[in-house]
Structures are given as structure tokens and as C-alpha cells.
Write a protein that holds these residues in place. Structure first.
Motif, PDB file in Angstrom:
ATOM      1  N   THR A 258       0.828  -1.199   0.000  1.00 49.07           N
ATOM      2  CA  THR A 258       0.000   0.000   0.000  1.00 49.07           C
ATOM      3  C   THR A 258       0.867   1.254   0.000  1.00 49.07           C
ATOM      4  O   THR A 258       0.594   2.208  -0.745  1.00 49.07           O
ATOM      5  N   GLU A 259       1.910   1.262   0.823  1.00 52.77           N
ATOM      6  CA  GLU A 259       2.812   2.411   0.864  1.00 52.77           C
ATOM      7  C   GLU A 259       3.492   2.626  -0.477  1.00 52.77           C
ATOM      8  O   GLU A 259       3.676   3.760  -0.925  1.00 52.77           O
ATOM      9  N   THR A 260       3.861   1.538  -1.132  1.00 56.17           N
ATOM     10  CA  THR A 260       4.558   1.651  -2.418  1.00 56.17           C
ATOM     11  C   THR A 260       3.626   2.156  -3.508  1.00 56.17           C
ATOM     12  O   THR A 260       4.005   3.033  -4.300  1.00 56.17           O
ATOM     13  N   VAL A 261       2.393   1.611  -3.558  1.00 55.17           N
ATOM     14  CA  VAL A 261       1.442   2.025  -4.596  1.00 55.17           C
ATOM     15  C   VAL A 261       1.119   3.508  -4.478  1.00 55.17           C
ATOM     16  O   VAL A 261       1.042   4.227  -5.493  1.00 55.17           O
ATOM     17  N   PHE A 262       0.956   3.999  -3.257  1.00 51.23           N
ATOM     18  CA  PHE A 262       0.571   5.391  -3.053  1.00 51.23           C
ATOM     19  C   PHE A 262       1.759   6.284  -2.693  1.00 51.23           C
ATOM     20  O   PHE A 262       1.565   7.453  -2.343  1.00 51.23           O
ATOM     21  N   ASP A 263       2.966   5.730  -2.752  1.00 51.48           N
ATOM     22  CA  ASP A 263       4.205   6.489  -2.525  1.00 51.48           C
ATOM     23  C   ASP A 263       4.162   7.276  -1.212  1.00 51.48           C
ATOM     24  O   ASP A 263       4.396   8.486  -1.172  1.00 51.48           O
ATOM     25  N   LEU A 264       3.877   6.567  -0.116  1.00 55.44           N
ATOM     26  CA  LEU A 264       3.780   7.214   1.188  1.00 55.44           C
ATOM     27  C   LEU A 264       5.127   7.351   1.880  1.00 55.44           C
ATOM     28  O   LEU A 264       5.251   8.103   2.847  1.00 55.44           O
ATOM     29  N   GLN A 265       6.131   6.585   1.412  1.00 54.30           N
ATOM     30  CA  GLN A 265       7.483   6.654   1.986  1.00 54.30           C
ATOM     31  C   GLN A 265       7.478   6.338   3.481  1.00 54.30           C
ATOM     32  O   GLN A 265       8.109   7.030   4.285  1.00 54.30           O
ATOM     33  N   GLY A 266       6.770   5.279   3.850  1.00 58.82           N
ATOM     34  CA  GLY A 266       6.736   4.851   5.236  1.00 58.82           C
ATOM     35  C   GLY A 266       7.825   3.843   5.539  1.00 58.82           C
ATOM     36  O   GLY A 266       8.729   3.599   4.728  1.00 58.82           O
ATOM     37  N   VAL A 267       7.741   3.230   6.710  1.00 61.00           N
ATOM     38  CA  VAL A 267       8.760   2.271   7.136  1.00 61.00           C
ATOM     39  C   VAL A 267       8.751   1.035   6.251  1.00 61.00           C
ATOM     40  O   VAL A 267       9.808   0.488   5.916  1.00 61.00           O
ATOM     41  N   GLY A 268       7.575   0.568   5.872  1.00 63.64           N
ATOM     42  CA  GLY A 268       7.490  -0.610   5.011  1.00 63.64           C
ATOM     43  C   GLY A 268       8.149  -0.384   3.668  1.00 63.64           C
ATOM     44  O   GLY A 268       8.906  -1.235   3.176  1.00 63.64           O
ATOM     45  N   GLN A 269       7.891   0.754   3.060  1.00 66.72           N
ATOM     46  CA  GLN A 269       8.514   1.066   1.771  1.00 66.72           C
ATOM     47  C   GLN A 269      10.022   1.236   1.924  1.00 66.72           C
ATOM     48  O   GLN A 269      10.789   0.833   1.046  1.00 66.72           O
ATOM     49  N   TYR A 270      10.447   1.801   3.024  1.00 68.00           N
ATOM     50  CA  TYR A 270      11.884   1.950   3.300  1.00 68.00           C
ATOM     51  C   TYR A 270      12.558   0.584   3.403  1.00 68.00           C
ATOM     52  O   TYR A 270      13.647   0.364   2.853  1.00 68.00           O
ATOM     53  N   ALA A 271      11.901  -0.358   4.081  1.00 74.63           N
ATOM     54  CA  ALA A 271      12.452  -1.714   4.209  1.00 74.63           C
ATOM     55  C   ALA A 271      12.507  -2.410   2.856  1.00 74.63           C
ATOM     56  O   ALA A 271      13.483  -3.112   2.550  1.00 74.63           O
ATOM     57  N   ALA A 272      11.469  -2.234   2.036  1.00 79.38           N
ATOM     58  CA  ALA A 272      11.449  -2.875   0.717  1.00 79.38           C
ATOM     59  C   ALA A 272      12.569  -2.344  -0.167  1.00 79.38           C
ATOM     60  O   ALA A 272      13.254  -3.117  -0.862  1.00 79.38           O
ATOM     61  N   GLU A 273      12.775  -1.040  -0.148  1.00 77.49           N
ATOM     62  CA  GLU A 273      13.837  -0.448  -0.964  1.00 77.49           C
ATOM     63  C   GLU A 273      15.208  -0.897  -0.477  1.00 77.49           C
ATOM     64  O   GLU A 273      16.113  -1.161  -1.285  1.00 77.49           O
ATOM     65  N   ALA A 274      15.390  -1.008   0.845  1.00 80.11           N
ATOM     66  CA  ALA A 274      16.668  -1.467   1.395  1.00 80.11           C
ATOM     67  C   ALA A 274      16.937  -2.920   1.006  1.00 80.11           C
ATOM     68  O   ALA A 274      18.078  -3.297   0.725  1.00 80.11           O
ATOM     69  N   THR A 275      15.886  -3.735   0.976  1.00 82.76           N
ATOM     70  CA  THR A 275      16.043  -5.134   0.578  1.00 82.76           C
ATOM     71  C   THR A 275      16.480  -5.244  -0.878  1.00 82.76           C
ATOM     72  O   THR A 275      17.359  -6.044  -1.223  1.00 82.76           O
TER      73      THR A 275
END
Length: 315
Positions: A258-275
């Protein structure tokens, strides 16, 4: 009740310690090989690898390595080897966005699911019940990234009714903050609404025929009071358990899509990008972050469970 809470807090601390040990072994011991090479990311130099080995104490025994890792995580002394930014600051920056998404969606799915589930149980076997059952099954079957992308494209990009992603700080403009989160809240809540409403409907139908409900009717209590004070309260016990665990999972990373689809730049999206970047320090920190919230919410759920059902306190 006080002893029950103390016991659950002690269990929570033990589980967090066990999770930290498992995390240490998963990242440093089980994969075999040099952990400094894995942590250095893509195309590291020998100088970088050696610096990481000294910094994390990988030449020392496992106990020292574990203490060093936990010290870095809990003191915020972690730096991304890809962006060179402090991991703790990035998590703190993204946490309000993740919490805003998770809290809003959790309130939405809980409220709507209770309304749908209770109404469906009261109207069991009739058209309204069958219609809500179909709607719930459709909601459960739709992946969050798919429904989120459709909502973002048609309601955000094409129609322009809602913002096309992004996030506005609550302190800057509370109304615009909520306006930007309406679509993410809805997209994330749809799946849970369908599932929770079906579970609640089943629980209400099971509870409504219990002896204490018939006794309440025999005493002359109104049907509304019976449904709210007796049937709904007892039917909500498993729902509260699910809600706490799901909310902890969403905060701990379940809202990545959800964070990625709506580009919220939350903790989940941060973890996904780091992975994707093979950046170990952020992944390590967000793993412990997720574990902490899941364990914490599990303990809170147990306490709420004991409040709703006093028999639990005796276990």
C-alpha cells in the motif's frame, strides 16, 4: 488483573529477546561465509569490508557479536551503507506515515466490519445477508496492490477526485492529511473488512443461541441491549485478537504494498527499498522494529482479551 498484566509484560520481554537472538543468527550465523561481505552490499572494496568487520566485531566470538549488534540497533547507531544516512532517523521519519496509514485503516476496517457482520447476522438467510456475503468475498479476493493501483489511477489520476499518491504532514494541514490518505486507508481496509465481517457474523450466530442470551430475553431485556451487551461483546473476543495481530503486522511491514502504490514513503517502503539494494543495516533494524510492534500488540490483545473475558485472567 494486575498480576496478569505483569505476567504478559514479562512474556513479551522474553519473546523480544528470543526474536533478537533468532534475528542475529539469521543475519550473521546461518547463511555461513563472511557477514562483513554480505553487509557491505554490492561491489564492496576490501577496505570497506575490513572496516565493517572491525565496526561490528565479526572477528570476536558470537556473544560479543550479538551484544554489538543489539547495541547498535537499540542505540540507533546504524548507518545505511547505500545512502550513508542514519537508519534510526529514516525509521523515525517514516513511522508517522506508516502509523497514519495503519491506524486509519484499522479503525475503518474494524468499524465497517462490525456494522456489516452484525447486520448480516441479524438478517441471516435474507437478501441483505447474501448480498453482503458476496461483497465480502469480492473484497477478500482482491489483492491490495491491484485495488490500490486501480483506485490511484481512476480516482486519482483520471478523475482527479483524490490526490494521486503522496503524503501531507498532519501538523501542516490535518484536512489535507486525511484527504491524501482516504484511498490508502480504503485500499488497505477492504481485505480485512470482508474477512472480519464474515468471522463476526459466524460468532454472532453462534452466540445468539447461548443459554445466557435466552436468560437475558426471559428477564425482559430489550433486543438492542441483548445484542450490544451480551451477544456483540462476547462475539468480539476473537475479532479483537485478530485486529491486534493484524494491526501489529501492518505497522511492522504489512503495509509495504500500500505504501509503495501510493508512494507514502513509510517504514514498510523503506524496508522494501533497502532489501532491493541489499542494504543490511536498514533491513536488520526494520526487522526488529516489526517484531517489536507485533509482540507489543500481541500483549495488548491479551490484556484486552482478559478484560472482555475475566476467565482468561485465571490462566
Amino acid at each position: 488483573m494486575g498480576r496478569f498484566i505483569v505476567r504478559r509484560v514479562m512474556q513479551m520481554a522474553f519473546v523480544m529477546w528470543a526474536v533478537s537472538v533468532m534475528t542475529f543468527f539469521i543475519f550473521n550465523v546461518i547463511p555461513n561465509g563472511d557477514p562483513a561481505v554480505r553487509m557491505a552490499g554490492k561491489n564492496p572494496t576490501e577496505t570497506q569490508i575490513e572496516a565493517i568487520r572491525r565496526e561490528w566485531g565479526f572477528d570476536d566470538n558470537l556473544i560479543v557479536q550479538y551484544v554489538t549488534m543489539m547495541k547498535k540497533i537499540f542505540t540507533g547507531d546504524l548507518v545505511s551503507y547505500f545512502t550513508q544516512l542514519p537508519v534510526g532517523e529514516e525509521i523515525v521519519k517514516g513511522l508517522p506515515r506508516t502509523l497514519s496509514l495503519a491506524i486509519g485503516a484499522a479503525i475503518l476496517w474494524m468499524f465497517v466490519a462490525i456494522c456489516f457482520g452484525l447486520y448480516s447476522a441479524v438478517r441471516a438467510g435474507k437478501f441483505a445477508d447474501r448480498f453482503l456475503t458476496i461483497i465480502a468475498l469480492i473484497g477478500i479476493s482482491m489483492p491490495v496492490f491491484w485495488i490500490g493501483a486501480l483506485m490511484n489511477y481512476y480516482l486519482g489520476y483520471k478523475a482527479g477526485i483524490f490526490p494521486n499518491g503522496g503524503y501531507v504532514e498532519f501538523t501542516k494541514d490535518p484536512i489535507d492529511w486525511a484527504y491524501h490518505l482516504i484511498l490508502p486507508w480504503t485500499a488497505l481496509a477492504i481485505l480485512f473488512i470482508g474477512f472480519y465481517s464474515r468471522v463476526l457474523r459466524s460468532n454472532v450466530l453462534d452466540t445468539i443461541n447461548e443459554d445466557y442470551v435466552r436468560t437475558a430475553r426471559a428477564k425482559g431485556l430489550s433486543e438492542r441491549r441483548i445484542m450490544v451487551r451480551h451477544v456483540l461483546r462476547n462475539s468480539l473476543i476473537p475479532i479483537v485478537t485478530l485486529w491486534g495481530l493484524d494491526f501489529g503486522a501492518v505497522v511492522g511491514g504489512g503495509a509495504i504494498l500500500t505504501e509503495t502504490v501510493f508512494d507514502l514513503q513509510g517504514v514498510g517502503q523503506y524496508a522494501a527499498e533497502a532489501t532491493l539494494q541489499l542494504d543490511v543495516p536498514p533491513v536488520l533494524a526494520t526487522t526488529m522494529f516489526a517484531a517489536f510492534f507485533i509482540v507489543l500488540l500481541n500483549a495488548v490483545v491479551d490484556i484486552m482479551y482478559a478484560y472482555l473475558d475475566p476467565r482468561i485472567r485465571l490462566q
